[in-house]
Structures are given as C-alpha cells and as structure tokens.
Design an enzyme around this catalytic site. Structure first.
Site, PDB file in Angstrom:
ATOM      1  N   SER A 137       0.860  -1.024  -0.496  1.00 29.76           N
ATOM      2  CA  SER A 137      -0.152   0.068  -0.207  1.00 29.76           C
ATOM      3  C   SER A 137       1.058   1.816   0.274  1.00 29.76           C
ATOM      4  CB  SER A 137      -0.617  -0.266   1.379  1.00 29.76           C
ATOM      5  OG  SER A 137      -1.846   1.431   1.242  1.00 29.76           O
ATOM      6  N   TYR A 150      -2.762  -0.666  10.466  1.00 30.03           N
ATOM      7  CA  TYR A 150      -2.254  -1.148   8.892  1.00 30.03           C
ATOM      8  C   TYR A 150      -0.976  -0.770   8.661  1.00 30.03           C
ATOM      9  CZ  TYR A 150      -3.725  -0.612   4.006  1.00 30.03           C
ATOM     10  OH  TYR A 150      -4.159  -1.004   2.710  1.00 30.03           O
TER      11      TYR A 150
HETATM   12  P1  NAD Z   1     -11.355  -5.687  -0.280  1.00 30.38           P
HETATM   13  O1  NAD Z   1     -12.184  -5.735   1.289  1.00 30.38           O
HETATM   14  O2  NAD Z   1     -12.389  -6.239  -1.363  1.00 30.38           O
HETATM   15  O3  NAD Z   1     -10.908  -7.916   0.099  1.00 30.38           O
HETATM   16  C1  NAD Z   1      -9.879  -8.685   0.976  1.00 30.38           C
HETATM   17  C2  NAD Z   1     -10.573  -9.987   1.408  1.00 30.38           C
HETATM   18  O4  NAD Z   1      -9.758 -10.716   2.041  1.00 30.38           O
HETATM   19  C3  NAD Z   1     -11.899 -10.112   1.013  1.00 30.38           C
HETATM   20  O5  NAD Z   1     -12.107 -10.916   0.280  1.00 30.38           O
HETATM   21  C4  NAD Z   1     -11.385 -10.796   2.375  1.00 30.38           C
HETATM   22  O6  NAD Z   1     -12.672 -12.010   2.706  1.00 30.38           O
HETATM   23  C5  NAD Z   1     -10.605 -11.350   2.323  1.00 30.38           C
HETATM   24  N1  NAD Z   1      -9.396 -11.215   3.869  1.00 30.38           N
HETATM   25  C6  NAD Z   1      -9.362 -10.406   5.061  1.00 30.38           C
HETATM   26  N2  NAD Z   1      -9.003 -12.019   6.401  1.00 30.38           N
HETATM   27  C7  NAD Z   1      -8.072 -12.637   5.475  1.00 30.38           C
HETATM   28  C8  NAD Z   1      -8.224 -14.161   6.073  1.00 30.38           C
HETATM   29  N3  NAD Z   1      -7.525 -13.497   7.558  1.00 30.38           N
HETATM   30  N4  NAD Z   1      -7.200 -14.869   5.421  1.00 30.38           N
HETATM   31  C9  NAD Z   1      -7.914 -15.125   3.906  1.00 30.38           C
HETATM   32  N5  NAD Z   1      -8.971 -13.510   2.932  1.00 30.38           N
HETATM   33  C10 NAD Z   1      -8.853 -12.639   4.026  1.00 30.38           C
HETATM   34  O7  NAD Z   1     -10.571  -5.339   0.488  1.00 30.38           O
HETATM   35  P2  NAD Z   1      -8.894  -4.522  -1.003  1.00 30.38           P
HETATM   36  O8  NAD Z   1      -9.368  -3.338  -1.216  1.00 30.38           O
HETATM   37  O9  NAD Z   1      -9.204  -5.588  -2.188  1.00 30.38           O
HETATM   38  O10 NAD Z   1      -7.477  -5.352  -0.351  1.00 30.38           O
HETATM   39  C11 NAD Z   1      -6.687  -6.072  -0.979  1.00 30.38           C
HETATM   40  C12 NAD Z   1      -5.352  -5.771  -0.556  1.00 30.38           C
HETATM   41  O11 NAD Z   1      -5.157  -4.509  -0.873  1.00 30.38           O
HETATM   42  C13 NAD Z   1      -5.372  -5.717   0.537  1.00 30.38           C
HETATM   43  O12 NAD Z   1      -4.184  -5.963   0.617  1.00 30.38           O
HETATM   44  C14 NAD Z   1      -5.338  -3.992   1.479  1.00 30.38           C
HETATM   45  O13 NAD Z   1      -4.515  -3.875   2.598  1.00 30.38           O
HETATM   46  C15 NAD Z   1      -4.934  -3.477   0.240  1.00 30.38           C
HETATM   47  N6  NAD Z   1      -4.916  -2.548  -0.454  1.00 30.38           N
HETATM   48  C16 NAD Z   1      -5.910  -1.517  -0.716  1.00 30.38           C
HETATM   49  C17 NAD Z   1      -6.173  -0.343  -1.024  1.00 30.38           C
HETATM   50  C18 NAD Z   1      -7.389  -0.399  -1.638  1.00 30.38           C
HETATM   51  O14 NAD Z   1      -7.437   1.399  -1.219  1.00 30.38           O
HETATM   52  N7  NAD Z   1      -8.337  -0.916  -1.871  1.00 30.38           N
HETATM   53  C19 NAD Z   1      -5.161   0.619  -1.352  1.00 30.38           C
HETATM   54  C20 NAD Z   1      -3.758  -0.015  -0.928  1.00 30.38           C
HETATM   55  C21 NAD Z   1      -3.639  -1.250  -0.307  1.00 30.38           C
END
Ligand code: NAD
Length: 255
Positions: A137, A150
């Site tokens: 991130s 985070y």
């Molecule tokens: P999201 O909430 O849409 O999806 C996250 C997924 O992770 C969900 O399906 C959830 O069930 C799964 N999950 C949570 N805990 C879990 C566990 N213990 N074991 C297995 N699966 C688990 O979120 P997203 O936005 O798609 O985020 C995905 C990744 O991208 C994360 O690591 C997040 O930190 C990173 N990220 C997101 C953004 C953003 O703006 N959306 C920005 C930077 C980084």
C-alpha cells in the site's frame, strides 16, 4: 512458459484480489482463488471459468497454519506465483483502537504473509522457480493518522520482503511489494464511511480531500494497473527485480 503459471491469490473473493484473478485468468494463467469466504471465492472462480478461463477455489485463512496446510493439500497444481493480498483496515485513534483489533491486522497482513510465503517456498525451491507478489500500500511508505496497525503492518511487509529477497537470491525466486494508493474496492467504501464518522465530515469530503487530494493525478488506481504490474513481476523480464517496492500512487510520494 509464463502463460501456464499457477497463481495462488489470498483474499481473492473481493476487490483487488478478485480483479487481479479475473484479469490474469483472461491472460491464460491458472488461478487459485483463495479466501476466508469459500462461497464468494467459488463465485469468482465460477465466473472465470464461465468466461473461458481456468480457476479453482479454496478456503484459506492466512491466520491459521492448519487452514494454509489444508488449502495447499487441496489444490490441483503447485504454486508458481503467490499473491499475498488478503487484508483489512481499521481506522481509529490509537487511544481508542482495541488492542485485539490492532494485533489482528498485524496477524492478517504481516504474520499471514510470512506464513504463506514460508509454506510455498520449499516447493518453489524444489522446482527452481517462484514469484511472490505482495499487495502492499502507499501506507507501506507513508503514514496517515488513525491507521497505526495498518501502516505498521504494511511498513513491516517491505522489510520482510527485503529479507526474503536475500534469502532466495540463490535461485529464480523473487519477492516484491506493489504499493497502490486508493483503489475503489469494498475495503475503501467501508473506510470512506468510517473516516467520515471518525472525522465528522461528509463522505464526499473524505474522497476528495483525504483520498484523492494527496495524489497529483487525482484519480483512484484501477485494478488493471495492479494486474499489469503483477503480470510483469512474474515475467522473465523481472527475474532480477527482487526486494523492491513498485509504487502506483498518482505521484503522492514524489511531492
Ligand atoms: P477487500 O475488502 O475488497 O478484500 C479483502 C479480502 O481479503 C476479502 O475477500 C476478505 O475476505 C479477505 N480476507 C480478510 N482476512 C482474511 C484472512 N484472514 N484470510 C484470507 N482472506 C482474508 O479489500 P481490497 O481493497 O481488495 O484489499 C486487498 C489488499 O489490497 C489488502 O491487502 C489491502 O491492504 C490492499 N490495498 C488496498 C487498497 C485500496 O485502496 N483498496 C490500497 C492499497 C492497498
């Protein structure tokens, strides 16, 4: 060769993981859609197959040794590329941040990454090939208030990856961390509501003043950018790129 690679993506039932899964499947890769939520993972895999791609679903909780072992035993092919994507957010000033929640974020986004990486590395070593792509991130590089767990987890991920890059330098295995700023997913939608509540401002102000303002380009990062970088990192052209952070932040950190 690269077209036939098998990708294991954690947290692939939603958001970025599901998006990367769909786009890499379209490009001919076999995808293991893993998530806590099996039903949602099955739906993502089913959609990929309906669209002509190759995918299977498996339940996998990155916080559990037993779950990781069961998932790796259940899948049909060895993992060539691990995408450590599972994650969650909690927004709160430290004084009000439940310590159990703080610990849980670290368990999922830092210890969980170590657990998965540790589990797939022996097979990668045996086959003489492996790629590990962490979804970090922008908060692996800079801080924002109210996100102490985070930011700590994501900063830790970068340090972890540097160490594993050194430990795998003797073979064709790489590990890198992709660092996007905001991507419009369910995680961010929830955060918009949380931030509006925590700061006492309207949701539109959260989007424009907090999320998009730090980015000179002023737009959300899109899933195809993340899928493209993940594909590049698993290609032969990236074989000597390891321990790095690849930053997709619309210019946030150059200011
Ligand atoms: P999201 O909430 O849409 O999806 C996250 C997924 O992770 C969900 O399906 C959830 O069930 C799964 N999950 C949570 N805990 C879990 C566990 N213990 N074991 C297995 N699966 C688990 O979120 P997203 O936005 O798609 O985020 C995905 C990744 O991208 C994360 O690591 C997040 O930190 C990173 N990220 C997101 C953004 C953003 O703006 N959306 C920005 C930077 C980084």
């Amino acid at each position: 060769m690269q077209q036939t690679h098998t990708y294991l993506i954690t947290g692939a039932a939603s958001g970025i993981g599901a998006g990367i899964a769909a786009q890499l499947a379209e490009a001919g890769r076999h995808i293991i859609v893993s998530d806590l939520n099996l039903e949602a993972a099955e739906a993502v895999a089913e959609k990929i197959r309906a669209d002509g791609g190759s995918a299977e679903a498996v339940v996998l909780d990155v916080t559990s040794d037993a779950s990781v072992a069961a998932a790796l035993a259940a899948i049909s092919r060895p993992v060539d590329v691990l995408v450590n994507n599972a994650g969650l957010q909690h927004v709160s000033p430290l004084e009000d941040f439940p310590i159990e929640k703080w610990d849980f974020l670290i368990q999922v986004m830092l210890v969980g990454v170590a657990r998965l990486t540790r589990a797939v590395l022996p097979g990668m070593r045996e086959r003489g090939f492996g790629r590990i792509v962490n979804i970090g991130s922008i908060h692996a590089l800079v801080a924002s208030p109210y996100k102490s767990a985070y930011v700590a987890a994501k900063h830790g991920l970068v340090g972890f990856s540097k160490v594993i890059a050194l430990e795998t330098a003797d073979t064709d295995i790489t590990i890198n961390t992709v660092c996007p700023s905001y991507v419009k997913t369910p995680l961010v939608d929830k955060q918009i509501a949380d931030q509006a509540r925590t700061r006492g401002i309207p949701e539109a102000e959260v989007i424009n003043q907090i999320m998009l303002k730090p980015m000179p380009k002023g737009v959300f990062i899109e899933i195809d950018e993340l899928a493209g970088v993940t594909a590049f990192l698993s290609s032969p052209a990236a074989r000597n790129m390891t321990g790095q952070t690849l930053v997709l932040d619309g210019g946030w950190t150059v200011q």
